[in-house]
Design a protein around this motif. Structure first.
Motif, mmCIF file in Angstrom:
data_model
loop_
_atom_site.group_PDB
_atom_site.id
_atom_site.type_symbol
_atom_site.label_atom_id
_atom_site.label_comp_id
_atom_site.label_asym_id
_atom_site.label_seq_id
_atom_site.Cartn_x
_atom_site.Cartn_y
_atom_site.Cartn_z
ATOM 1 N N PHE A 20 0.850 -1.188 0.000
ATOM 2 C CA PHE A 20 0.000 0.000 0.000
ATOM 3 C C PHE A 20 0.883 1.234 0.000
ATOM 4 C CE2 PHE A 20 -2.876 -3.112 2.056
ATOM 5 C CZ PHE A 20 -3.930 -3.032 1.159
ATOM 6 N N VAL A 56 3.323 0.326 3.099
ATOM 7 C CA VAL A 56 2.954 -0.814 3.955
ATOM 8 C C VAL A 56 2.920 -2.071 3.092
ATOM 9 C CG1 VAL A 56 1.183 -1.811 5.435
ATOM 10 C CG2 VAL A 56 1.540 0.665 5.421
ATOM 11 N N PRO A 100 -3.136 -13.389 13.075
ATOM 12 C CA PRO A 100 -3.481 -12.294 13.983
ATOM 13 C C PRO A 100 -3.970 -11.060 13.232
ATOM 14 C CG PRO A 100 -1.100 -12.546 13.838
ATOM 15 C CD PRO A 100 -1.693 -13.680 13.064
ATOM 16 N N SER A 101 -4.530 -10.151 13.970
ATOM 17 C CA SER A 101 -4.986 -8.878 13.419
ATOM 18 C C SER A 101 -3.827 -8.162 12.745
ATOM 19 C CB SER A 101 -5.569 -8.041 14.557
ATOM 20 O OG SER A 101 -6.068 -6.849 14.046
ATOM 21 N N GLY A 102 -4.062 -7.645 11.567
ATOM 22 C CA GLY A 102 -3.026 -6.915 10.853
ATOM 23 C C GLY A 102 -2.087 -7.782 10.038
ATOM 24 N N SER A 103 -2.348 -9.099 9.977
ATOM 25 C CA SER A 103 -1.417 -10.002 9.297
ATOM 26 C C SER A 103 -1.612 -10.033 7.785
ATOM 27 C CB SER A 103 -1.544 -11.414 9.884
ATOM 28 O OG SER A 103 -2.862 -11.890 9.750
ATOM 29 N N GLY A 104 -2.757 -9.496 7.302
ATOM 30 C CA GLY A 104 -2.973 -9.471 5.854
ATOM 31 C C GLY A 104 -4.170 -10.281 5.382
ATOM 32 N N LYS A 105 -4.997 -10.753 6.326
ATOM 33 C CA LYS A 105 -6.126 -11.622 5.950
ATOM 34 C C LYS A 105 -7.113 -10.898 5.038
ATOM 35 C CE LYS A 105 -7.392 -12.430 10.181
ATOM 36 N NZ LYS A 105 -6.394 -11.563 10.847
HETATM 37 P P1 ADP Z 1 -6.048 -8.370 8.846
HETATM 38 O O1 ADP Z 1 -7.292 -8.492 8.026
HETATM 39 O O2 ADP Z 1 -5.296 -9.663 8.984
HETATM 40 O O3 ADP Z 1 -6.318 -7.756 10.188
HETATM 41 P P2 ADP Z 1 -5.270 -6.414 6.842
HETATM 42 O O4 ADP Z 1 -5.177 -7.196 5.572
HETATM 43 O O5 ADP Z 1 -6.487 -5.597 7.051
HETATM 44 O O6 ADP Z 1 -5.034 -7.400 8.090
HETATM 45 O O7 ADP Z 1 -4.009 -5.439 6.930
HETATM 46 C C1 ADP Z 1 -2.675 -5.891 6.708
HETATM 47 C C2 ADP Z 1 -1.729 -4.695 6.821
HETATM 48 O O8 ADP Z 1 -1.959 -3.799 5.736
HETATM 49 C C3 ADP Z 1 -1.924 -3.895 8.088
HETATM 50 O O9 ADP Z 1 -0.656 -3.414 8.490
HETATM 51 C C4 ADP Z 1 -2.812 -2.748 7.630
HETATM 52 O O10 ADP Z 1 -2.618 -1.603 8.444
HETATM 53 C C5 ADP Z 1 -2.316 -2.513 6.212
HETATM 54 N N1 ADP Z 1 -3.351 -1.981 5.322
HETATM 55 C C6 ADP Z 1 -4.520 -2.580 4.966
HETATM 56 N N2 ADP Z 1 -5.205 -1.842 4.105
HETATM 57 C C7 ADP Z 1 -4.456 -0.711 3.883
HETATM 58 C C8 ADP Z 1 -4.612 0.459 3.059
HETATM 59 N N3 ADP Z 1 -5.682 0.599 2.273
HETATM 60 N N4 ADP Z 1 -3.638 1.386 3.096
HETATM 61 C C9 ADP Z 1 -2.552 1.222 3.888
HETATM 62 N N5 ADP Z 1 -2.340 0.148 4.662
HETATM 63 C C10 ADP Z 1 -3.274 -0.815 4.671
#
Ligand code: ADP
Ligand code: MG
Length: 226
Positions: free
Chosen positions: A14, A20, A41-46
Motif C-alpha cells: 500500500f 505498507v 493475527p490482526s493486521g497479518s494481511g487476511k
Molecule cells: P487483517 O485483516 O489480517 O487484520 P489487513 O489485511 O487488514 O489485516 O491489513 C494488513 C496490513 O496492511 C496492516 O498493516 C494494515 O494496516 C495494512 N493496510 C490494509 N489496508 C491498507 C490500506 N488501504 N492502506 C494502507 N495500509 C493498509
C-alpha cells in the motif's frame, strides 16, 4: 480443470509513507471442493488477501488465476463481471439490506449474472430452502436471529452458483449455537461440492476446515494436519 485458485508470488504494497507491505510472495492453490481456513493475527494481511481473492483489489505483484483465467491482466469490467458471476461473499456483519425482505435480499445475489428476475426468484427460493429458511421469505432481516441473517447471506452468496465462497469471519457476530448451525451448513455445502475459503480468528471454526493455512506478516504457511 480442478483448480479454482492459483496464486503465484502475490504481493501487495500500500502506498503510504513509509509504504505498507501487506502480502509477500503468496503462493496458494485451492482445488474444487476444498474447504480451507485462513488464520492469523490482526493486521497479518487476511482482509488484504480476501480482497485480492475476491477481485476487489489488484495485487502489486504476482499472478492470480481464477478457474484458469489470469485475473491480474483483466480490465475493470471483466474483473467486475467475474466477481459477480463466480464469487460469493459472506461477511461477519451479513451486509443485508434492512428494508428488503429475505427473498429480495437473496435475489440480489444473482443481479449481475444476467438471469431474468422470475428465474432469479426461483433460484433464490431454492437457495433459501437449501439453508433451511424456506419459511422466512417475507421476513425483514430485523426480525431474524443472527444465525438466520447469516444463513440469508449464505443463500444470497449461493444464488449465482459461484465457483468460490469467500467468507470473512462468518461466525464473528454469532453465539455458539448459531455458529454451530452455520458450520453445519458449510459442511453440507462442502458435501455438495462447494469450494469454501474461510478467514477466522476462531480455532474451533478453523478446525472444521479440511485444510488450514496461517498468515503472518503477509506471508502464508500451510499448517500441518492435526
Ligand atoms: P487483517 O485483516 O489480517 O487484520 P489487513 O489485511 O487488514 O489485516 O491489513 C494488513 C496490513 O496492511 C496492516 O498493516 C494494515 O494496516 C495494512 N493496510 C490494509 N489496508 C491498507 C490500506 N488501504 N492502506 C494502507 N495500509 C493498509
Ligand atoms: Mg481483517
Amino acid at each position: 480443470m480442478t483448480e479454482v485458485i492459483e496464486l503465484a508470488g502475490i504481493g501487495r504494497v500500500f502506498p503510504a509513507d513509509p509504504p505498507v507491505t501487506a502480502l509477500v510472495g503468496v503462493d496458494l492453490r485451492v482445488c474444487r471442493g476444498d474447504y480451507l481456513a485462513i488464520v492469523g493475527p490482526s493486521g497479518s494481511g487476511k482482509s488484504t488477501l480476501l480482497n485480492v481473492l475476491g477481485l476487489l483489489d489488484v495485487p502489486s505483484s504476482g499472478r492470480y488465476l481464477l478457474e484458469g483465467v489470469d485475473t491480474t491482466t483483466l480490465g475493470d469490467r471483466r474483473r467486475t463481471g467475474l466477481r459477480g458471476s463466480r464469487i460469493g461473499f459472506i461477511f461477519q456483519s451479513f451486509h443485508l439490506l434492512m428494508y428488503r425482505t429475505v427473498l429480495e435480499n437473496v435475489m440480489l445475489g444473482g443481479l449481475y449474472t444476467g438471469v431474468p428476475a422470475p428465474e432469479r426468484r426461483d433460484r433464490a427460493r431454492a437457495a433459501l430452502d437449501r439453508v433451511g429458511l424456506g419459511h422466512r421469505h417475507e421476513f425483514l432481516p430485523s426480525r431474524l436471529s443472527g444465525g438466520e441473517r447469516q444463513r440469508t447471506a449464505i443463500a444470497r452468496a449461493l444464488v449465482g452458483d459461484p465457483a468460490l465462497l469467500l467468507c470473512d469471519e462468518p461466525t464473528g457476530n454469532l453465539d455458539s449455537a448459531n455458529t454451530a448451525a452455520v458450520l453445519d451448513l458449510f459442511d453440507d455445502l462442502r458435501a455438495d461440492g462447494a469450494t469454501l475459503l474461510v478467514i477466522t480468528h476462531d480455532d474451533a471454526v478453523a478446525a472444521r476446515a479440511g485444510r488450514r493455512v496461517r498468515i503472518t506478516d503477509g506471508r502464508l504457511t500451510e499448517v500441518a494436519p492435526a
